[in-house]
Design a protein around this motif. Structure first.
Motif, PDB file in Angstrom:
ATOM      1  N   THR A  11      17.124  68.512   7.449  1.00 50.41           N
ATOM      2  CA  THR A  11      18.563  68.088   8.039  1.00 50.41           C
ATOM      3  C   THR A  11      19.756  67.724   6.886  1.00 50.41           C
ATOM      4  N   GLY A  12      19.144  67.506   5.844  1.00 49.34           N
ATOM      5  CA  GLY A  12      19.796  66.881   4.602  1.00 49.34           C
ATOM      6  C   GLY A  12      19.817  65.347   4.678  1.00 49.34           C
ATOM      7  N   LYS A  13      19.530  64.843   5.836  1.00 55.34           N
ATOM      8  CA  LYS A  13      19.363  63.212   5.631  1.00 55.34           C
ATOM      9  C   LYS A  13      18.030  62.882   5.197  1.00 55.34           C
ATOM     10  N   LYS A  14      17.789  61.422   4.880  1.00 53.17           N
ATOM     11  CA  LYS A  14      16.647  60.910   4.383  1.00 53.17           C
ATOM     12  C   LYS A  14      16.346  59.801   4.831  1.00 53.17           C
ATOM     13  N   ASN A  15      15.036  59.369   5.054  1.00 53.59           N
ATOM     14  CA  ASN A  15      14.540  58.196   5.896  1.00 53.59           C
ATOM     15  C   ASN A  15      13.426  57.601   4.688  1.00 53.59           C
ATOM     16  N   LYS A  16      13.312  56.389   4.975  1.00 52.43           N
ATOM     17  CA  LYS A  16      11.936  55.794   4.246  1.00 52.43           C
ATOM     18  C   LYS A  16      10.816  55.883   5.161  1.00 52.43           C
ATOM     19  N   ASN A  17       9.483  56.250   4.478  1.00 53.59           N
ATOM     20  CA  ASN A  17       8.499  55.821   5.280  1.00 53.59           C
ATOM     21  C   ASN A  17       7.952  54.687   4.871  1.00 53.59           C
ATOM     22  N   GLU A  18       6.934  54.286   5.602  1.00 60.16           N
ATOM     23  CA  GLU A  18       6.180  53.042   5.438  1.00 60.16           C
ATOM     24  C   GLU A  18       5.791  52.644   4.000  1.00 60.16           C
ATOM     25  N   PHE A  19       5.812  53.691   3.184  1.00 58.82           N
ATOM     26  CA  PHE A  19       5.661  53.084   1.737  1.00 58.82           C
ATOM     27  C   PHE A  19       6.677  52.800   0.983  1.00 58.82           C
ATOM     28  N   GLY A  20       8.005  53.259   1.408  1.00 56.71           N
ATOM     29  CA  GLY A  20       9.387  52.768   0.884  1.00 56.71           C
ATOM     30  C   GLY A  20       9.707  54.123   0.139  1.00 56.71           C
ATOM     31  N   GLU A  21       9.050  55.337   0.241  1.00 57.00           N
ATOM     32  CA  GLU A  21       9.475  56.663  -0.084  1.00 57.00           C
ATOM     33  C   GLU A  21      10.491  57.235   0.687  1.00 57.00           C
ATOM     34  N   GLU A  22      11.202  57.977  -0.086  1.00 54.06           N
ATOM     35  CA  GLU A  22      12.408  58.776   0.987  1.00 54.06           C
ATOM     36  C   GLU A  22      11.828  60.145   1.072  1.00 54.06           C
ATOM     37  N   ILE A  23      11.968  60.450   2.279  1.00 52.31           N
ATOM     38  CA  ILE A  23      11.484  61.671   3.022  1.00 52.31           C
ATOM     39  C   ILE A  23      12.510  62.230   3.880  1.00 52.31           C
ATOM     40  N   ASP A  24      12.304  63.769   3.727  1.00 51.00           N
ATOM     41  CA  ASP A  24      13.449  64.482   4.514  1.00 51.00           C
ATOM     42  C   ASP A  24      13.429  64.271   6.133  1.00 51.00           C
ATOM     43  N   ARG A  42      13.718  65.692   9.584  1.00 54.69           N
ATOM     44  CA  ARG A  42      13.461  67.229  10.042  1.00 54.69           C
ATOM     45  C   ARG A  42      13.661  67.368  11.506  1.00 54.69           C
ATOM     46  N   GLN A  43      14.093  68.763  11.893  1.00 54.16           N
ATOM     47  CA  GLN A  43      14.467  68.743  13.481  1.00 54.16           C
ATOM     48  C   GLN A  43      14.044  70.443  13.462  1.00 54.16           C
ATOM     49  N   GLU A  44      14.001  70.699  14.926  1.00 52.60           N
ATOM     50  CA  GLU A  44      13.511  71.984  15.010  1.00 52.60           C
ATOM     51  C   GLU A  44      14.897  72.811  15.212  1.00 52.60           C
ATOM     52  N   ALA A  45      14.761  74.112  14.116  1.00 47.10           N
ATOM     53  CA  ALA A  45      15.797  74.875  13.834  1.00 47.10           C
ATOM     54  C   ALA A  45      15.902  76.042  14.436  1.00 47.10           C
ATOM     55  N   LEU A  46      14.999  76.326  15.208  1.00 51.57           N
ATOM     56  CA  LEU A  46      14.987  77.666  16.024  1.00 51.57           C
ATOM     57  C   LEU A  46      15.206  77.505  17.473  1.00 51.57           C
ATOM     58  N   PRO A  47      15.869  78.763  18.149  1.00 48.34           N
ATOM     59  CA  PRO A  47      16.247  78.549  19.422  1.00 48.34           C
ATOM     60  C   PRO A  47      14.886  78.446  20.516  1.00 48.34           C
ATOM     61  N   ASP A  48      14.993  78.015  21.562  1.00 49.20           N
ATOM     62  CA  ASP A  48      13.744  78.094  22.396  1.00 49.20           C
ATOM     63  C   ASP A  48      12.943  79.286  22.652  1.00 49.20           C
ATOM     64  N   LYS A  49      13.877  80.586  22.444  1.00 49.45           N
ATOM     65  CA  LYS A  49      13.295  81.773  22.994  1.00 49.45           C
ATOM     66  C   LYS A  49      12.121  82.177  21.711  1.00 49.45           C
ATOM     67  N   PHE A  50      12.079  81.457  20.471  1.00 49.74           N
ATOM     68  CA  PHE A  50      11.050  81.606  19.937  1.00 49.74           C
ATOM     69  C   PHE A  50       9.999  80.508  19.924  1.00 49.74           C
ATOM     70  N   HIS A  51       9.844  79.692  20.733  1.00 46.24           N
ATOM     71  CA  HIS A  51       8.845  78.598  20.806  1.00 46.24           C
ATOM     72  C   HIS A  51       8.522  78.390  22.188  1.00 46.24           C
ATOM     73  N   ALA A  52       9.322  77.459  22.979  1.00 46.06           N
ATOM     74  CA  ALA A  52       9.130  76.864  24.434  1.00 46.06           C
ATOM     75  C   ALA A  52       9.199  77.898  25.199  1.00 46.06           C
ATOM     76  N   ASN A  53      10.256  78.854  25.135  1.00 43.60           N
ATOM     77  CA  ASN A  53      10.427  79.864  26.031  1.00 43.60           C
ATOM     78  C   ASN A  53      10.406  81.256  25.238  1.00 43.60           C
ATOM     79  N   SER A  54       9.110  81.301  24.360  1.00 44.71           N
ATOM     80  CA  SER A  54       9.171  82.554  23.455  1.00 44.71           C
ATOM     81  C   SER A  54       8.911  83.887  24.286  1.00 44.71           C
ATOM     82  N   THR A  55       9.497  84.645  23.784  1.00 44.27           N
ATOM     83  CA  THR A  55       9.517  86.270  24.159  1.00 44.27           C
ATOM     84  C   THR A  55       8.678  87.070  23.065  1.00 44.27           C
TER      85      THR A  55
END
Length: 102
Positions: A57-70, A72-85
């Motif tokens: 997403t461009g945002k960062k969080n720190k994990n339990e070790f203090g490292e910055e990680i990206d 992430r979020q689902e970037a595809l519409p439902d028609k490609f996974h949950a309601n895939s055709t």
């Protein structure tokens, strides 16, 4: 695997057999490419396919070790996974199937 011409950087692909006794399987997508070894890959026949993209997403969080990680979020519409055709007809032996999603 691409979406609107952009390779899916980090994601998953799952093949769900249409046959009742089939076993679902899948793998990771890395840089638009996925590979599933034949011994654990989908059985021949028709499958429904689900593709997910954990896009940064461009945002960062720190994990339990203090490292910055990206973040992430689902970037595809439902028609490609949950309601895939999406579908794929798997042949025996090595099969190459490209997915160019729009």
């Amino acid at each position: 695997v691409t979406y609107r011409g952009e390779p899916i950087s980090v994601g998953t692909i799952t093949f769900i057999p249409k046959a009742e006794n089939g076993i679902r399987c899948g793998g990771l997508i890395d840089g638009g490419t996925y590979k599933i070894e034949p011994k654990v890959g989908p059985q021949p026949g028709p499958h429904r396919v689900e593709i997910r993209w954990a896009k940064a997403t461009g945002k960062k969080n720190k994990n339990e070790f203090g490292e910055e990680i990206d973040v992430r979020q689902e970037a595809l519409p439902d028609k490609f996974h949950a309601n895939s055709t999406l579908t794929a007809d798997i042949k025996s032996g090595a099969t190459v199937i490209n997915f160019e999603l729009e």
